[in-house]
Design a protein around this motif. Structure first.
Motif, short mmCIF file in Angstrom:
data_model
loop_
_atom_site.label_atom_id
_atom_site.label_comp_id
_atom_site.label_asym_id
_atom_site.label_seq_id
_atom_site.Cartn_x
_atom_site.Cartn_y
_atom_site.Cartn_z
N HIS A 184 0.85 -1.20 0.00
CA HIS A 184 0.00 0.00 0.00
C HIS A 184 0.88 1.24 0.00
O HIS A 184 1.95 1.26 0.61
CB HIS A 184 -0.90 -0.02 1.24
N ASP A 185 0.43 2.28 -0.70
CA ASP A 185 1.26 3.48 -0.78
C ASP A 185 1.53 4.09 0.59
O ASP A 185 2.62 4.63 0.84
CB ASP A 185 0.63 4.51 -1.73
N LYS A 186 0.57 3.97 1.52
CA LYS A 186 0.79 4.52 2.86
C LYS A 186 1.73 3.64 3.67
O LYS A 186 2.46 4.14 4.54
CB LYS A 186 -0.55 4.71 3.57
N SER A 187 1.76 2.35 3.38
CA SER A 187 2.73 1.46 4.03
C SER A 187 4.15 1.79 3.56
O SER A 187 5.09 1.85 4.36
CB SER A 187 2.41 0.00 3.70
N LEU A 188 4.29 2.00 2.28
CA LEU A 188 5.60 2.39 1.73
C LEU A 188 6.04 3.73 2.30
O LEU A 188 7.22 3.92 2.61
CB LEU A 188 5.53 2.44 0.21
N SER A 189 5.08 4.64 2.47
CA SER A 189 5.39 5.95 3.05
C SER A 189 5.85 5.81 4.49
O SER A 189 6.80 6.49 4.92
CB SER A 189 4.14 6.84 2.98
N LEU A 190 5.20 4.92 5.25
CA LEU A 190 5.60 4.69 6.64
C LEU A 190 7.02 4.17 6.72
O LEU A 190 7.83 4.65 7.53
CB LEU A 190 4.62 3.73 7.31
N VAL A 191 7.36 3.20 5.88
CA VAL A 191 8.71 2.63 5.89
C VAL A 191 9.74 3.69 5.53
O VAL A 191 10.81 3.78 6.15
CB VAL A 191 8.80 1.42 4.95
N LYS A 192 9.44 4.51 4.54
CA LYS A 192 10.39 5.56 4.13
C LYS A 192 10.59 6.59 5.24
O LYS A 192 11.71 7.04 5.49
CB LYS A 192 9.90 6.24 2.85
N LYS A 193 9.50 6.98 5.92
CA LYS A 193 9.62 7.93 7.02
C LYS A 193 10.39 7.33 8.18
O LYS A 193 11.25 7.98 8.79
CB LYS A 193 8.23 8.37 7.48
N PHE A 194 10.09 6.08 8.51
CA PHE A 194 10.81 5.36 9.57
C PHE A 194 12.31 5.35 9.23
O PHE A 194 13.16 5.67 10.07
CB PHE A 194 10.26 3.93 9.62
N ALA A 195 12.64 5.03 7.98
CA ALA A 195 14.04 4.94 7.57
C ALA A 195 14.72 6.29 7.62
O ALA A 195 15.87 6.40 8.06
CB ALA A 195 14.13 4.36 6.16
N SER A 196 14.03 7.34 7.16
CA SER A 196 14.65 8.67 7.18
C SER A 196 14.92 9.13 8.62
O SER A 196 15.92 9.79 8.89
CB SER A 196 13.77 9.68 6.44
N PHE A 197 14.03 8.76 9.54
CA PHE A 197 14.23 9.08 10.95
C PHE A 197 15.50 8.43 11.48
O PHE A 197 16.25 9.02 12.28
CB PHE A 197 13.01 8.62 11.75
N LEU A 198 15.78 7.21 11.03
CA LEU A 198 16.98 6.49 11.46
C LEU A 198 18.26 7.08 10.89
O LEU A 198 19.35 6.83 11.41
CB LEU A 198 16.88 5.01 11.06
N ASN A 199 18.13 7.84 9.82
CA ASN A 199 19.32 8.39 9.17
C ASN A 199 19.54 9.87 9.40
O ASN A 199 20.52 10.43 8.90
CB ASN A 199 19.25 8.10 7.66
N GLU A 200 18.64 10.49 10.17
CA GLU A 200 18.79 11.90 10.49
C GLU A 200 19.36 12.02 11.90
O GLU A 200 18.64 11.95 12.89
CB GLU A 200 17.44 12.62 10.40
#
Length: 302
Positions: free
Chosen positions: A285-301
């Motif tokens: 789901h596009d919102k699932s993909l969005s959640l994973v991307k946001k989670f990942a960006s949080f880990l890299n900031e």
């Protein structure tokens, strides 16, 4: 009354379980487990490790594709949800989610397999989660039992999080770190996905599974402001879902944390039109993909 009728007499019934008067317990949701695997497309590898044998605590570790062995990567300690009585770090849902998250974020993830109720009454899950955290920290000097952590983990970029009950346990651990420290580990952030806290009908279920609880104001169930103010992390990300039965208590946790005096950065992301754990059940789901991307960006900031 016949023996069959008496054995089926219900004592307590909750969202995830039914307890019968003869002592039997029925968990409403099955837990499936699959072995670790590697993804040839992303290069992510996984394997299972034993943290302790008494009580039995284990984990599934995920290693991203290492392009430069001289550069260490962040560490994520992940605690799965499941109402403290079902699901597993080894289930297809969580295995797929962690594989995708590790590939997206380029982090090492340690996904905890803790004891479940009724075999492990609460607060056993919290004890297991602390044991897993100490096991990870034993690798800080590069001489722990797991080579993947010794060789590749950057403990100055450590993160912790989980979903539902796992998010609740993550908060408990962050309070402990804020109170007592964790030498050699810098806890950058905590990620709360659809977190479970007190203030709803599931409180009664949680207290039933936790015979020595302190009532509805138990600090694990309803963290007081003084606990939230001393969270041992520098930032917190809270995910909410509009149609989640935990939406209200997740929002209250966010507001309580904001008012507590917590000095770190705080962010909330809400996905509209979706329910609890939507990202696990429909990962494409596009919102699932969005959640994973946001989670990942949080880990890299950092």
């Amino acid at each position: 009354m016949g023996s069959n009728e008496s054995s089926n007499e219900i004592d307590r019934k909750f969202r995830f379980l039914t307890a019968y008067k003869d002592g039997r317990v029925e968990i409403h949701y099955p837990t499936q487990k699959i072995p670790p695997s590697n993804d040839p497309n992303t290069g992510v590898q996984s394997k299972d490790v034993t943290i302790s044998t008494e009580p039995p605590v284990s984990a599934r570790i995920y290693l991203p594709k290492i392009l430069d062995p001289t550069k260490k990567v962040p560490v994520l300690y992940y605690i799965h949800g499941g109402g403290f009585c079902f699901e597993s770090a080894f289930s297809p849902l969580f295995h797929s989610h962690l594989m995708a998250l590790v590939a997206e974020a380029n982090v090492i993830a340690v996904s905890l397999e803790y004891g479940l109720w009724p075999e492990r009454p609460l607060p056993g899950s919290y004890v297991d989660a602390w044991a897993g955290l100490k096991w990870i920290a034993s690798h800080v000097k590069g001489n722990g039992p797991e080579p993947w952590l010794n060789d590749n983990a950057d403990f100055s970029r450590f993160f912790m999080g989980g979903d539902s009950g796992g998010a609740n346990m993550s908060n408990f651990l962050a309070v402990q770190i804020g109170s007592y420290g964790l030498p050699g580990v810098r806890l950058i952030g905590m990620i709360m996905v659809h977190p479970f806290f007190g203030g709803m009908e599931d409180d009664e279920m949680w207290m039933f599974m936790y015979p020595t609880n302190c009532g509805k104001q138990d600090p694990k169930l309803k963290p007081p402001p003084e606990d939230l103010a001393k969270l041992g992390c520098e930032k917190v990300l809270v995910f909410l879902a509009e149609k989640d039965h935990l939406r209200e208590v997740g929002g209250i946790f966010y507001e309580d944390l904001k008012r507590s005096g917590y000095k770190g950065a705080l962010e909330v992301v809400e996905h509209e039109g979706v329910a609890h754990e939507f990202h696990l059940f429909d990962p494409a789901h596009d919102k699932s993909l969005s959640l994973v991307k946001k989670f990942a960006s949080f880990l890299n900031e950092v």
